[in-house]
Design a protein around this motif. Structure first.
Motif, PDB file in Angstrom:
ATOM      1  N   ASP A 228       0.821  -1.214   0.000  1.00 26.79           N
ATOM      2  CA  ASP A 228       0.000   0.000   0.000  1.00 26.79           C
ATOM      3  C   ASP A 228       0.855   1.265   0.000  1.00 26.79           C
ATOM      4  OD1 ASP A 228      -2.666  -1.028   0.007  1.00 26.79           O
ATOM      5  OD2 ASP A 228      -2.375  -1.656   2.062  1.00 26.79           O
ATOM      6  N   GLY A 229       1.906   1.253   0.809  1.00 28.10           N
ATOM      7  CA  GLY A 229       2.708   2.459   0.963  1.00 28.10           C
ATOM      8  C   GLY A 229       3.721   2.691  -0.137  1.00 28.10           C
ATOM      9  N   GLY A 230       4.054   1.640  -0.901  1.00 29.21           N
ATOM     10  CA  GLY A 230       4.969   1.805  -2.018  1.00 29.21           C
ATOM     11  C   GLY A 230       6.438   1.819  -1.650  1.00 29.21           C
ATOM     12  N   PHE A 231       6.783   1.450  -0.410  1.00 33.44           N
ATOM     13  CA  PHE A 231       8.182   1.416  -0.020  1.00 33.44           C
ATOM     14  C   PHE A 231       8.864   0.171  -0.591  1.00 33.44           C
ATOM     15  CE2 PHE A 231       6.508   4.167   3.374  1.00 33.44           C
ATOM     16  CZ  PHE A 231       7.457   5.178   3.366  1.00 33.44           C
ATOM     17  N   ALA A 232      10.156   0.294  -0.894  1.00 32.74           N
ATOM     18  CA  ALA A 232      10.937  -0.861  -1.321  1.00 32.74           C
ATOM     19  C   ALA A 232      11.259  -1.725  -0.112  1.00 32.74           C
ATOM     20  CB  ALA A 232      12.234  -0.396  -1.989  1.00 32.74           C
ATOM     21  N   ALA A 233      11.473  -3.013  -0.349  1.00 30.78           N
ATOM     22  CA  ALA A 233      11.785  -3.928   0.753  1.00 30.78           C
ATOM     23  C   ALA A 233      13.054  -3.508   1.488  1.00 30.78           C
ATOM     24  CB  ALA A 233      11.929  -5.352   0.218  1.00 30.78           C
ATOM     25  N   CYS A 272      -7.463   6.334  22.870  1.00 32.12           N
ATOM     26  CA  CYS A 272      -8.185   7.260  21.977  1.00 32.12           C
ATOM     27  C   CYS A 272      -7.299   7.673  20.808  1.00 32.12           C
ATOM     28  CB  CYS A 272      -8.637   8.494  22.759  1.00 32.12           C
ATOM     29  SG  CYS A 272      -9.990   8.202  23.916  1.00 32.12           S
ATOM     30  N   ILE A 273      -6.036   7.951  21.097  1.00 32.42           N
ATOM     31  CA  ILE A 273      -5.092   8.318  20.039  1.00 32.42           C
ATOM     32  C   ILE A 273      -4.906   7.156  19.064  1.00 32.42           C
ATOM     33  CG2 ILE A 273      -2.709   8.983  19.572  1.00 32.42           C
ATOM     34  CD1 ILE A 273      -2.699  10.368  22.322  1.00 32.42           C
ATOM     35  N   ALA A 274      -4.841   5.932  19.608  1.00 33.37           N
ATOM     36  CA  ALA A 274      -4.642   4.751  18.761  1.00 33.37           C
ATOM     37  C   ALA A 274      -5.813   4.552  17.804  1.00 33.37           C
ATOM     38  CB  ALA A 274      -4.457   3.512  19.627  1.00 33.37           C
ATOM     39  N   ILE A 275      -7.038   4.784  18.266  1.00 34.53           N
ATOM     40  CA  ILE A 275      -8.220   4.636  17.401  1.00 34.53           C
ATOM     41  C   ILE A 275      -8.136   5.590  16.225  1.00 34.53           C
ATOM     42  CG2 ILE A 275     -10.721   4.980  17.279  1.00 34.53           C
ATOM     43  CD1 ILE A 275     -10.810   4.057  20.250  1.00 34.53           C
ATOM     44  N   ALA A 276      -7.810   6.850  16.528  1.00 35.68           N
ATOM     45  CA  ALA A 276      -7.699   7.843  15.456  1.00 35.68           C
ATOM     46  C   ALA A 276      -6.579   7.482  14.472  1.00 35.68           C
ATOM     47  CB  ALA A 276      -7.443   9.229  16.062  1.00 35.68           C
ATOM     48  N   VAL A 281      -4.578   5.407   9.192  1.00 38.18           N
ATOM     49  CA  VAL A 281      -3.775   4.441   8.435  1.00 38.18           C
ATOM     50  C   VAL A 281      -4.603   3.850   7.303  1.00 38.18           C
ATOM     51  CG1 VAL A 281      -2.708   2.157   8.513  1.00 38.18           C
ATOM     52  CG2 VAL A 281      -2.153   3.835  10.266  1.00 38.18           C
ATOM     53  N   PHE A 282      -5.837   3.461   7.595  1.00 40.87           N
ATOM     54  CA  PHE A 282      -6.709   2.882   6.573  1.00 40.87           C
ATOM     55  C   PHE A 282      -6.995   3.887   5.448  1.00 40.87           C
ATOM     56  CE2 PHE A 282     -11.121   2.386   5.036  1.00 40.87           C
ATOM     57  CZ  PHE A 282     -10.953   1.203   4.327  1.00 40.87           C
ATOM     58  N   LEU A 351      -8.110  -8.541  -0.203  1.00 39.43           N
ATOM     59  CA  LEU A 351      -8.025  -7.104   0.034  1.00 39.43           C
ATOM     60  C   LEU A 351      -6.590  -6.708   0.378  1.00 39.43           C
ATOM     61  CD1 LEU A 351     -11.277  -6.624   2.155  1.00 39.43           C
ATOM     62  CD2 LEU A 351     -10.949  -6.095  -0.267  1.00 39.43           C
ATOM     63  N   THR A 352      -6.274  -5.448   0.270  1.00 45.22           N
ATOM     64  CA  THR A 352      -4.922  -4.985   0.556  1.00 45.22           C
ATOM     65  C   THR A 352      -4.698  -4.919   2.067  1.00 45.22           C
ATOM     66  OG1 THR A 352      -5.601  -2.663   0.508  1.00 45.22           O
ATOM     67  CG2 THR A 352      -4.851  -3.646  -1.571  1.00 45.22           C
ATOM     68  N   PRO A 353      -3.426  -4.887   2.512  1.00 41.82           N
ATOM     69  CA  PRO A 353      -3.128  -4.906   3.952  1.00 41.82           C
ATOM     70  C   PRO A 353      -3.691  -3.729   4.741  1.00 41.82           C
ATOM     71  CG  PRO A 353      -1.187  -5.522   2.694  1.00 41.82           C
ATOM     72  CD  PRO A 353      -2.207  -5.069   1.690  1.00 41.82           C
ATOM     73  N   ARG A 354      -4.068  -2.622   4.077  1.00 48.24           N
ATOM     74  CA  ARG A 354      -4.612  -1.472   4.801  1.00 48.24           C
ATOM     75  C   ARG A 354      -5.881  -1.850   5.571  1.00 48.24           C
ATOM     76  NH1 ARG A 354      -5.678   2.431  -0.007  1.00 48.24           N
ATOM     77  NH2 ARG A 354      -6.144   3.937   1.640  1.00 48.24           N
ATOM     78  N   TYR A 355      -6.602  -2.848   5.093  1.00 49.92           N
ATOM     79  CA  TYR A 355      -7.845  -3.249   5.756  1.00 49.92           C
ATOM     80  C   TYR A 355      -7.594  -3.897   7.116  1.00 49.92           C
ATOM     81  CZ  TYR A 355     -10.679  -2.064   1.723  1.00 49.92           C
ATOM     82  OH  TYR A 355     -11.336  -1.365   0.730  1.00 49.92           O
ATOM     83  N   ALA A 356      -6.372  -4.363   7.340  1.00 50.34           N
ATOM     84  CA  ALA A 356      -6.040  -4.907   8.660  1.00 50.34           C
ATOM     85  C   ALA A 356      -6.165  -3.828   9.732  1.00 50.34           C
ATOM     86  CB  ALA A 356      -4.625  -5.490   8.642  1.00 50.34           C
TER      87      ALA A 356
END
Length: 385
Positions: A228-233, A272-276, A281-282, A351-356
């Motif tokens: 999703d993020g497009g970073f190289a390994a 609360c911060i983690a939820i946001a 991220v999604f 689905l892509t990993p963002r859905y995790a």
């Protein structure tokens, strides 16, 4: 800083590398062993289940000196990492990961009690945070180093690294930790008496659900950043360092905050911060650097709650501190296992990993509700009294 606390922190350093390294090397292991990414994710769950099975065994050894228990647990860490490095197939590695998890919860339970005993009255939470700091340093330096070793050499080298750290742990505990005696023997049943009260269950629920929600996302951080993020390994080791930095800052900050504010309030604010952050991220996973910054925020939240939760369970488990301290790690790793499994479901369905990350949100909300109830029902009354 007392050398004994440093020795305890080296133990959590070894455990931290052993537990979290799988997130960074998951694609390498899957490719080498010929399994899918979700199947490789079961190696994370196997470690977590080892934690759940190993921690209750403390009720059998509670009569022994705490230092002796720590030395025995360090030996099991060494055994599990050796088996992992020598695994020849997926089944053997799965069993090795289970064995590696056996000492995890027990070590945290015993080390937390030792840290509290060695600390001044006004710095007990801080002492626990120093012990936990080894886990954050593992993610700052150990896991990125292990990820780099896996990328350039073999996925077996991270476990060889854990073997060497385990030997250091054995020496430091033997050399630096004083001869802390056994806990008072109040009988087998009395160790479970704290579970009859509501406060410990609310703490455990908050730990399991909220941390499990973050692990829905973090278990698949490598494919999320690359797919999703497009970073190289090749960028993953540096990104893992950033994630570890978030953990270090989160742990140290929460230790300071809990000296000034109620631990339950600190945990609730962090969740609360983690939820946001998970929702963002999604929504923004395609923007690689934004996703990387949110990764630092989420990992900071993951360890900002660790020390306060560990301290709270000791406080609300009188007579059962050994099992209580270990039970937090049971809750954490049940959440870990649930998170790794549930986070992998959308990926398994294409689905892509963002859905995790999205799957993790309701978990964290459930944890937040538990800690709010605990804070209002128990901490507020205690503060008023």
């Amino acid at each position: 800083m007392k050398k004994s606390l440093i020795a305890l922190a080296f133990g959590t350093l070894a455990l931290g590398i052993a537990e979290f390294v799988m997130m960074g090397i998951l694609p390498d292991v899957a490719q080498s062993l010929g399994v899918s990414i979700p199947e490789a994710g079961h190696l994370i769950s196997a470690y977590a289940m080892g934690v759940c099975c190993g921690a209750p065994l403390l009720v059998v050894v509670h009569k022994y000196p705490l230092k002796n228990i720590l030395l025995a647990l360090a030996c099991i860490i060494l055994l599990g990492s050796t088996m992992s490095a020598l695994s020849v197939n997926y089944g053997m590695l799965l069993a090795a990961r289970f064995i590696s998890g056996l000492p995890h919860g027990a070590y945290f339970g015993v080390a937390s009690i030792v840290a509290v005993r060695l600390a001044d009255e006004s710095h007990k939470t801080g002492a626990v945070s120093i012990m936990v700091a080894g886990m954050t340093v593992a993610n700052l330096f150990g896991v990125p180093l292990a990820t780099g070793l896996s990328s350039h050499l073999s996925w077996r080298f991270p476990f060889i690294l854990v073997m060497f750290v385990s030997l250091i742990v054995l020496y430091y505990i033997w050399k630096w930790v004083p001869g802390v005696g056994a806990l008072p023997d109040n009988g087998f049943r009395h160790q479970f008496a704290f579970l009859k009260k509501g406060a410990p269950w609310l703490i455990l629920s908050a730990t399991m659900m909220a941390n499990g929600g973050i692990f829905c996302w973090y278990s698949y951080i490598s494919p999320l950043l690359t797919v999703d993020g497009g970073f190289a390994a090749e960028a993953l080791p540096a990104l893992m360092i950033a994630a570890g930095f978030g953990m270090v800052v989160g742990n140290l900050a929460s230790g300071r905050l809990c000296d000034r504010h109620r631990p339950g309030r600190v945990v609730a604010t962090t969740q609360c911060i983690a939820i946001a952050a998970l929702l963002l991220v999604f929504l923004l996973a395609d923007y690689g650097w934004v996703s990387a910054v949110l990764m630092v925020v989420c990992t900071g939240c993951l360890f900002a709650v660790s020390s306060p939760q560990q301290f709270l369970i000791l406080k609300y488990a009188p007579g059962g501190e050994l099992l209580g301290g270990a039970s937090i790690q049971i809750a954490f790793n049940i959440g870990n296992a649930l998170g790794a499994f549930c986070g992998g479901l959308p990926i398994a369905y294409g689905l892509t990993p963002r859905y995790a990350a999205l799957v993790g949100v309701p978990f964290v909300i459930a944890g937040l509700l538990s800690i709010i109830v605990f804070s209002k029902k128990y901490e507020s009354k205690e503060a008023a009294a």
